[in-house]
Design an enzyme around this catalytic site. Structure first.
Site, PDB file in Angstrom:
ATOM      1  N   PHE A 116       1.046  -1.321  -0.096  1.00 10.99           N
ATOM      2  CA  PHE A 116      -0.032  -0.068  -0.602  1.00 10.99           C
ATOM      3  C   PHE A 116       0.952   1.392  -0.220  1.00 10.99           C
ATOM      4  O   PHE A 116       0.291   2.300   0.464  1.00 10.99           O
ATOM      5  CB  PHE A 116      -0.994   0.002   1.369  1.00 10.99           C
ATOM      6  CG  PHE A 116      -1.423  -1.052   1.378  1.00 10.99           C
ATOM      7  CD1 PHE A 116      -2.705  -1.947   0.137  1.00 10.99           C
ATOM      8  CD2 PHE A 116      -1.483  -2.187   2.218  1.00 10.99           C
ATOM      9  CE1 PHE A 116      -2.790  -3.311   0.558  1.00 10.99           C
ATOM     10  CE2 PHE A 116      -2.041  -3.308   3.084  1.00 10.99           C
ATOM     11  CZ  PHE A 116      -3.099  -3.960   1.577  1.00 10.99           C
ATOM     12  N   GLU A 158      -5.206   2.395  -7.559  1.00 11.35           N
ATOM     13  CA  GLU A 158      -5.062   3.584  -6.010  1.00 11.35           C
ATOM     14  C   GLU A 158      -6.803   3.534  -7.071  1.00 11.35           C
ATOM     15  O   GLU A 158      -7.682   4.338  -6.130  1.00 11.35           O
ATOM     16  CB  GLU A 158      -4.781   4.158  -6.384  1.00 11.35           C
ATOM     17  CG  GLU A 158      -3.732   4.446  -7.886  1.00 11.35           C
ATOM     18  CD  GLU A 158      -1.398   4.006  -6.669  1.00 11.35           C
ATOM     19  OE1 GLU A 158      -2.221   5.015  -5.557  1.00 11.35           O
ATOM     20  OE2 GLU A 158      -1.278   3.484  -6.598  1.00 11.35           O
TER      21      GLU A 158
END
Lengths: 336, 743
Positions: free
Chosen positions: B245, B710
């Site tokens: 992430f 994303e």
């Protein structure tokens, strides 16, 4: 984590003997809280006495028509026990509102009583905490206290200040049901009414309960009255599962012809122990089921509550939760 | 030929992962391995006056305690400590000196023969500090906001564009006005796998390093520069990553500490962090944003102002693109955008899924919803009214933009036309129901990368590139691309990654890996194909002797003639002519910058959400969500859908649950465990639906793909906040929307 030794006694007397004999020894059952605390260096027992082989793992009817929950029965087995589900559904629901399936499979009834607060400062050795390190101060008082207590707190003296809560769901139901805790120890057996088992922080915030050194909880006795018709457990938290209560409410009512014959309201997430005010509950007795009565009880139960900033919302939230839980228990509301 | 690309192929690494065969950085063993335990600072600012290590060193089995007092001399200049994702400034150096720059800073490493011993010995160490006053509160320090320093990183993260038109005039004249402040909390990445490094100390001091990273070459670069080692003596392997992430875009301090200990002790060393220590490096920065929108009565936007202030550390200027999206999404003739930083006594923030995008876009999309409500126009209609096919910041056309189609298909799937636009007017008992929607936008970028393609003597295809797979599906899509490019059955293709010995690829982030590494894999396989074709032509009695490259194609592990596919030579036969050696080709793919610079390149989405809110308790549940994505060509609808679902779940998390809370008394994040740092549990997630709309793009890259890492998260927070408004009539502009904000 410190270096510790370990033993696995096979009978109650040896277990009790070991506890008295070894300084700094602790019992371990499911270990769902103790092991975490040891890894964080908050609990540093010199010796662990594994009590998982002592028996104490049955649920049996008592002579007075109640139910005895062995201290070593798991939370999961208790919640799904036929007798508990049928006669004490409030307890079953409260247990299932707590932790996760995996934790409930390991956690025991006795252990649930001894779980320690989830206060961030208690868990962080870099910050002060009177519960962890007496006299060091309370980080939560002027810090991040979203999950902290609004009732029965200790906030006058920095060396004893504590606004921690007791995190259990199960204990909130046990308080409402007026369970009795059976303990045994060097001085023999004794029973502790549930309301007296946990304590408020007062001048000794490091003490969570009233058990004496050397004692072991053997069982929790439920009285015959299970309130299986009119009950509710509401738990409000920051996500739908696997989160401790911001506020929880256990309500048990006895109702006949729309009149309230008996009423119990216990709150979780708001104090150092499950919070009850029997004198306020008593005002409902003989009254008709009505929202106005419930509102008045909510106000009275929360009377004197104090917020510390991040947790001030709990005062209003608790009132609303009490009213809703009473309505649900009285079947004025569909249960969630 | 696309036998595999575009198909829902299951993860090629799936079995290895669920059976435990996939090994992560902390799982590699080495004989004689030592274990390190990191000691973190208790204070946020000041200096270490003394570290008492004697008690720890006396414990049998404890080998050494490293502190700033006994660390070896290392590289002098900041430049050596700059990794590929380093923002402008002076990177943090662990154990550099006595100074404490933030709470949780690593200040010592205890090394012992077992993990348990190291952990126990660490508890015996006492640290004395000279405490200085710290500043960690963004809101109390807004007056210190200043422009970010520029650096190499600014190329990928351009500062806001110059103002367009005259915002003040246009806004003051606008009949419909919205002005609001939006506040977002800090967040930590918290991948499931904790950061860990196992350094295997080889002969002559060579290091094989198993590291948790989103770029093995980035860790190699860092170690080699900081410790003054030649590249050939530092090999970094990171085959599997248990979630990143963004947290693995920079080498984290356990890498430095493990290498330092291994080199000093000349032994293999493992250092792994605890969950609490996962809160002691980069995080998504806390932000304060102000947005003002001016519009005509028909909803036409005339003026946009978007100002953001974010925190950074005292030593680096971390930036992200927060406000530029406003100029990209809406063609208002008068815009004014600004972005400033407040340095605080915290660690440098770090890219976290959709960095800046899921900060700026949700604020903008909440403001747009406020405008739609005020103007009495349906939120989708208002967005269509202000639709643009040009990015007004760069004044370039989008290479492709099927956002209109996202609105149409998303709305249809959700049933948007039945929306009741009156706030707090849909209920069932105590439950208030509301619908909301929002737009998402993210960059569709491509970088240069290299890949190697090898046809083994057994006729199997081996392709490699030093990229990472942080759970996104890189292994799978690269295997698909390679198989299709050379017409191989997928079971005969093996794609490998995560090794600094492999051809160079950039860090895996920014949703650019599919485009970047995918293009490199394609080129390498094409080049290998050309080589094999030439070899086939030289074979005895070759049927291709007179054929041109355009005359043939690859299928079923053969080269075949287009006008007579029955005429074929198997790849295995060709490689058999190579004297028992495999045939390989390493190629570089470089974006077509000349063409790409003529276009703005973005991926778009629209999210539609239903929430239920308890009117008394303020508890919010997302009962339904649809996200429609215009993401170019979808290489694998299964892994792509998982990417979007993951993003949507995180969008719910950001909107309703997630927050790293600083206690400013101590300058310390306090909810540093997964019990108290809330992310959604299964019970929080209900009906999620994903649509990929058709979008063809020949500009973004040779594959026509746009990254999906994303885009799934970006539209969700605003869609949820807007739905909460419709349910309750209350605008919550401070995320997360916890129940107390709705009481």
């Amino acid at each position: 984590m410190n270096n510790f030794s370990y033993s696995r006694p096979e009978d109650l007397n040896s277990a009790l003997g070991e506890l008295t004999k070894r300084e700094g020894a602790k019992f371990i059952a499911g270990g769902t809280n103790l092991l975490d605390l040891m890894k964080e260096n908050i609990e540093r027992p010199s010796h662990l006495i594994d009590i998982n082989h002592l028996g104490l793992n049955t649920i049996e009817a008592t002579a007075d028509g109640g139910l005895r929950l062995g201290a070593l029965v798991t939370n999961a087995d208790t919640a799904y026990h036929e007798n508990v589900v049928t006669h004490y559904p409030l307890l079953s629901q409260a247990i299932l509102a707590g932790a996760s399936a995996q934790l409930r499979n390991m956690a025991t009834n006795g252990g649930n009583l001894f779980q320690r607060t989830r206060c961030y400062y208690f868990y962080d050795l870099a910050t002060p905490c009177n519960k962890r390190e007496p006299g060091s101060g309370c980080g939560a008082l002027r810090g991040y206290n979203r999950i902290h207590a609004i009732l029965g707190t200790s906030d006058q003296n920095s060396e004893t200040a504590c606004i921690a809560t007791h995190p259990s769901d199960m204990c909130v139901a046990l308080a409402a049901l007026e369970a009795v805790v059976r303990v045994t120890g060097p001085a023999g057996e004794r029973i502790i009414p549930f309301a007296d088992f946990h304590r408020l922080p007062g001048n000794e915030p490091w003490r969570d309960n009233t058990i004496n050194p050397g004692e072991l909880v053997t069982a929790i006795d439920l009285p015959p009255k299970g309130f299986s018709t009119n009950f509710a457990y509401i738990k409000l938290r920051d996500r739908t599962s696997y989160a401790f209560a911001l506020v929880s409410v256990a309500v048990a009512l006895e109702i006949e012809n729309n009149r309230i014959l008996d009423a119990r309201v216990a709150l979780g997430g708001v104090a150092h122990k499950p919070w009850r005010k029997p004198e306020v509950e008593a005002t409902l007795i003989g009254q008709p089921v009505s929202e106005a009565n419930f509102q008045a009880v909510a106000e009275a139960l929360i009377d004197g509550a104090k917020g510390y900033g991040h947790n001030t919302f709990k005062i209003e939230l608790a009132k609303r939760a009490i009213v809703r839980a009473l309505q649900q228990a009285a079947k004025l509301e569909p249960t969630a | 030929m696309t036998k595999y690309v575009g198909k829902p192929i299951s993860r090629v690494d799936g079995v290895a992962k669920v059976t435990g065969k996939a090994k992560y950085a902390a799982e590699f063993k080495s004989p004689d391995l030592l274990y390190g335990w990191v000691i973190s600072s208790d204070i946020a600012k000041g200096a270490i006056t003394h570290i008492h290590t004697a008690d720890a060193l006396q414990v049998p089995g404890v080998v050494q305690v490293f502190t700033h007092e006994n660390r070896p001399g290392l590289a002098w200049f900041d430049l050596s400590y700059k990794d590929q994702d380093a923002p402008p400034g002076s990177p943090f150096r662990p154990l550099h000196d006595a100074e404490v720059k933030y709470s949780g800073q690593p200040i010592a490493l205890v090394v012992a023969e077992t993990f348990e011993l190291a952990r126990y010995a660490a508890s015996l160490i006492r640290v004395e500090y000279k405490v200085e006053e710290h500043a960690t509160d963004l809101h109390a320090n807004l007056s210190k906001a200043r422009d970010p320093k520029l650096g190499v990183a600014s190329l990928l993260k351009p500062p806001p564009p110059k103002p367009r038109g005259d915002f003040e005039k246009a806004f003051s004249e606008a009949p419909v006005q919205v002005s609001a402040k939006y506040v977002h909390s800090a967040e930590h990445h918290n991948p499931m796998e904790m950061f860990a490094t196992t350094v295997v100390y080889e002969k002559k001091g060579k290091l094989t390093i198993y590291d948790k990273t989103q770029g093995a070459p980035n860790s190699q670069l860092y170690v080699s520069q900081v410790f003054g080692l030649p590249f050939k003596d530092v090999r970094v392997i990171s085959s599997y990553v248990g979630g990143g992430f963004g947290s693995g875009l920079r080498p984290q301090y356990q890498l430095f500490l493990a290498v330092l200990a291994a080199r000093q002790l000349k032994r293999s060393v493992r250092v792994s962090l605890t969950r609490q220590q996962m809160f002691t490096f980069g995080h998504r920065p806390a932000t304060v944003q102000h947005i003002s929108l001016g519009a005509l009565n028909d909803g036409t936007l005339t003026a946009i102002r978007h100002d953001a202030i974010a925190e950074t550390s005292q030593f680096e200027d971390y930036t992200e693109i927060v406000v530029n999206w406003s100029g990209m999404l809406y063609p208002a003739p008068n815009t004014k955008l600004s972005y400033k930083l407040v340095p605080l006594d915290v660690y440098t923030p770090l890219d976290m899924r959709a960095p800046g995008g899921v900060t700026g876009v949700p604020a903008l999309e909440c403001a747009i919803d406020e405008l739609a409500h005020q103007a009495g126009i349906d939120p989708v209609e208002l967005r269509l009214k202000n639709y643009t096919d040009r990015d007004m910041n760069s004044d370039l056309p989008y290479s492709s933009k099927e956002l209109r189609e996202c609105f149409r298909q998303g709305a249809e799937r959700f049933g948007w036309s039945n929306r009741n636009p009156t706030p707090r007017s849909t209920r069932r008992g105590h439950t208030l129901i509301g619908w909301g929607m929002a737009t998402g936008i993210w960059d569709a970028t491509q970088g240069p990368a290299r890949a190697e393609a090898v046809l083994t003597v057994n006729g199997k295809l081996r392709v490699s590139s030093a990229t990472a797979d942080i759970g996104t599906g890189t292994y799978t899509i690269m295997t698909q691309i390679a198989a299709d490019t050379l017409g191989m059955p997928i079971e005969d293709v093996l794609f490998k990654l995560g090794d600094s010995d492999m051809p160079l690829a950039p860090i895996q982030g920014g949703s650019w890996t599919a485009a970047t590494v995918g293009s490199a894999v394609k080129v390498a396989c094409e080049d290998l194909g050309k080589k094999l074709f030439k070899m086939a032509q030289k074979m005895k009695n070759s049927p291709f002797a007179n054929a041109k490259p355009d005359d043939i194609f690859f299928a079923d592990a053969h080269i075949r003639l287009k006008n007579d596919p029955a005429i074929a030579v198997s790849l295995r036969e060709i490689v058999g002519q190579n004297g028992g050696r495999a045939v390989s080709e390493t190629s570089t793919s470089t974006p077509d910058f000349l063409e790409q610079r003529k276009y703005a390149r973005s991926v778009h989405s629209a999210a539609f959400v239903e929430v239920e809110v308890d009117e008394d308790f303020g508890t919010v549940r997302v009962t339904r969500a649809v996200t429609a994505v215009a993401g170019g060509r979808i290489l694998n609808p299964k892994t792509a859908r998982s990417q979007i679902l993951g993003g949507m779940v995180w969008g719910i998390s950001k909107a309703l649950e997630e927050e790293s809370v600083l206690d400013h008394q101590f300058g310390r994040f306090m909810n540093h465990s997964l019990a108290e740092y809330h992310v959604p549990v299964n019970a929080d997630i209900q009906d999620l639906d994903v649509i990929f709309v058709d979008e063809s793009d020949t500009i973004v890259n040779p594959l026509g793909v746009k990254g999906l890492g994303e885009i799934g998260i970006i539209a969700m927070p605003a869609a949820i906040a807007n739905a909460v408004f419709l349910a309750t009539g209350k605008r919550v502009r401070e995320l997360p929307i916890t129940l107390d904000k709705l009481l």
